[in-house]
Write a protein that holds these residues in place. Structure first.
Motif, PDB file in Angstrom:
ATOM      1  N   LEU A 102       0.831  -1.204   0.000  1.00 40.25           N
ATOM      2  CA  LEU A 102       0.000   0.000   0.000  1.00 40.25           C
ATOM      3  C   LEU A 102       0.870   1.260   0.000  1.00 40.25           C
ATOM      4  N   GLU A 103       1.931   1.218   0.787  1.00 35.83           N
ATOM      5  CA  GLU A 103       2.839   2.366   0.838  1.00 35.83           C
ATOM      6  C   GLU A 103       3.480   2.596  -0.524  1.00 35.83           C
ATOM      7  N   ARG A 104       3.860   1.506  -1.199  1.00 35.74           N
ATOM      8  CA  ARG A 104       4.453   1.631  -2.530  1.00 35.74           C
ATOM      9  C   ARG A 104       3.465   2.254  -3.512  1.00 35.74           C
ATOM     10  N   ARG A 105       2.203   1.829  -3.439  1.00 38.47           N
ATOM     11  CA  ARG A 105       1.194   2.355  -4.354  1.00 38.47           C
ATOM     12  C   ARG A 105       0.943   3.841  -4.113  1.00 38.47           C
ATOM     13  N   PHE A 106       0.899   4.246  -2.854  1.00 37.14           N
ATOM     14  CA  PHE A 106       0.692   5.667  -2.552  1.00 37.14           C
ATOM     15  C   PHE A 106       1.879   6.501  -3.034  1.00 37.14           C
ATOM     16  N   ASN A 107       3.071   6.021  -2.797  1.00 35.65           N
ATOM     17  CA  ASN A 107       4.259   6.759  -3.230  1.00 35.65           C
ATOM     18  C   ASN A 107       4.345   6.830  -4.751  1.00 35.65           C
ATOM     19  N   GLU A 108       3.917   5.759  -5.407  1.00 32.02           N
ATOM     20  CA  GLU A 108       3.977   5.705  -6.864  1.00 32.02           C
ATOM     21  C   GLU A 108       3.022   6.713  -7.489  1.00 32.02           C
ATOM     22  N   THR A 109       1.850   6.861  -6.892  1.00 31.00           N
ATOM     23  CA  THR A 109       0.852   7.790  -7.429  1.00 31.00           C
ATOM     24  C   THR A 109       0.963   9.188  -6.830  1.00 31.00           C
ATOM     25  N   ARG A 110       1.848   9.337  -5.837  1.00 28.97           N
ATOM     26  CA  ARG A 110       2.065  10.624  -5.162  1.00 28.97           C
ATOM     27  C   ARG A 110       0.793  11.146  -4.494  1.00 28.97           C
ATOM     28  N   ARG A 111      -0.023  10.233  -4.044  1.00 25.57           N
ATOM     29  CA  ARG A 111      -1.249  10.616  -3.338  1.00 25.57           C
ATOM     30  C   ARG A 111      -0.971  10.702  -1.840  1.00 25.57           C
ATOM     31  N   ARG A 112      -1.673  11.602  -1.175  1.00 22.85           N
ATOM     32  CA  ARG A 112      -1.608  11.684   0.281  1.00 22.85           C
ATOM     33  C   ARG A 112      -2.625  10.723   0.873  1.00 22.85           C
ATOM     34  N   HIS A 113      -2.273  10.095   1.955  1.00 20.61           N
ATOM     35  CA  HIS A 113      -3.234   9.229   2.634  1.00 20.61           C
ATOM     36  C   HIS A 113      -4.218  10.089   3.405  1.00 20.61           C
ATOM     37  N   PHE A 119       1.671  13.571   7.871  1.00 16.97           N
ATOM     38  CA  PHE A 119       2.549  12.535   8.424  1.00 16.97           C
ATOM     39  C   PHE A 119       2.927  11.556   7.320  1.00 16.97           C
ATOM     40  N   PRO A 120       3.888  10.693   7.564  1.00 19.80           N
ATOM     41  CA  PRO A 120       4.254   9.702   6.556  1.00 19.80           C
ATOM     42  C   PRO A 120       3.074   8.796   6.205  1.00 19.80           C
ATOM     43  N   VAL A 121       3.083   8.268   4.979  1.00 23.35           N
ATOM     44  CA  VAL A 121       2.004   7.396   4.511  1.00 23.35           C
ATOM     45  C   VAL A 121       1.812   6.214   5.451  1.00 23.35           C
TER      46      VAL A 121
END
Length: 302
Positions: A102-113, A119-121
């Motif tokens: 999940l963290e990889r997917r958020f970082n890949e799309t540059r979306r904020r959680h 804070f960090p994803v």
């Protein structure tokens, strides 16, 4: 009290889970399957939708921690009330994935959680997992998409939630390379790496399991025939039983190191056995077009 039959009740599928686990993809696939799909519908308005249709109407409702009025305990309480009332046939699907993925997917799309704006994803994922824990335990169906491609998830949704299952069971026979990952949706996996590897024969390296010389090389193995016969007998015994249980899809996968020689030949040969046994398998070769690479194939046996 006369019970209501499933085909006259409204069919409801609640789709929830971790952000980034595939809810949007699942809802789109459900829509393609004939469901009416609604995403992030306010929880307080659910009562206006549920139980209104009496003709087998199918509705998929997506919600997650961003949805207005999202309180897992209250959602579970409401679902229990609907089930007891009997007006709807209701199922809850929870989509999950590992924190790392999940963290990889958020970082890949540059979306904020949603739960970790400043804070960090990873912090948001941890908070969300704790919040959704009651729903995850409650859900009727759990799908972990950690190792799924988009197509893997679509296929799984089709298998689980197609409104009308095919009359005949769909059988898929595939080949793959372990070096490139196991197919996550396979029901039965057979490892053919015990056979001598044609990759280490210079005249066979650039050929595949579709070429006759590769097949002849594999057939020369003393153990191939006896092992193949045992697997054939097992599949011919299992497949009718799967059909009797109403299973709509069966995916059989044969793997070798690179997915170009041993698995391809075995899959093709097995597909013919199944055709002779009255089945109509689809044959897929996932890594047939991959490059022949020694680092992938491993060390040559002397």
């Amino acid at each position: 009290m006369v019970s209501k039959t499933t085909n006259t009740r409204q069919r409801i599928l609640l789709v929830t889970g971790m952000l980034g686990a595939g809810k949007t993809t699942a809802l789109r696939e459900l829509e393609d399957l004939g469901w009416e799909a609604i995403d992030n519908f306010p929880i307080r308005l659910l009562k206006r939708l549920v139980g209104r249709e009496k003709d087998g109407y199918s509705l998929a409702i997506g919600f997650d921690c961003r949805t207005r009025g999202f309180v897992p305990a209250k959602i579970i309480e409401q679902v229990k009330a609907w089930v007891e009332d009997g007006d709807v046939a209701i199922t809850t699907l929870f989509l999950d994935s590992s924190g790392h993925e999940l963290e990889r997917r958020f970082n890949e799309t540059r979306r904020r959680h949603f739960l970790a704006q400043d804070f960090p994803v990873a912090s948001g994922i941890a908070a969300e997992r704790e919040l959704l824990a009651p729903l995850r335990r409650w859900a009727d169906v759990l799908i972990d998409t950690s190792d799924f491609t988009t197509n893997d998830l679509k296929q799984t949704i089709r298998e689980q939630f197609s409104r009308t299952a095919p009359q005949d069971m769909t059988v898929t026979v595939s080949s793959f390379g372990f070096a490139r990952g196991k197919p996550p949706t396979a029901d039965l996996v057979f490892d053919m790496r015990f056979l001598d590897n044609p990759h280490w024969q210079k005249d066979l390296r650039e050929q595949t399991g579709l070429d006759a010389p590769v097949g002849e090389f594999i057939e020369k193995s003393a153990i191939f025939a006896s092992t193949f016969d045992k697997i054939s007998a097992l599949l011919l015994e299992l497949l009718p039983r799967y059909a009797d249980q109403g299973k709509a899809y069966v995916n059989i996968a044969f793997g070798c190191t690179g997915g170009r020689h041993r698995s391809v030949y075995t899959a093709e040969k097995m597909a013919q056995v199944l055709r002779d046994g009255g089945f109509s398998p689809t044959v897929l070769h996932r890594n047939l077009g991959s490059r022949a690479a020694e680092l992938v194939e491993g060390t040559e046996l002397k």
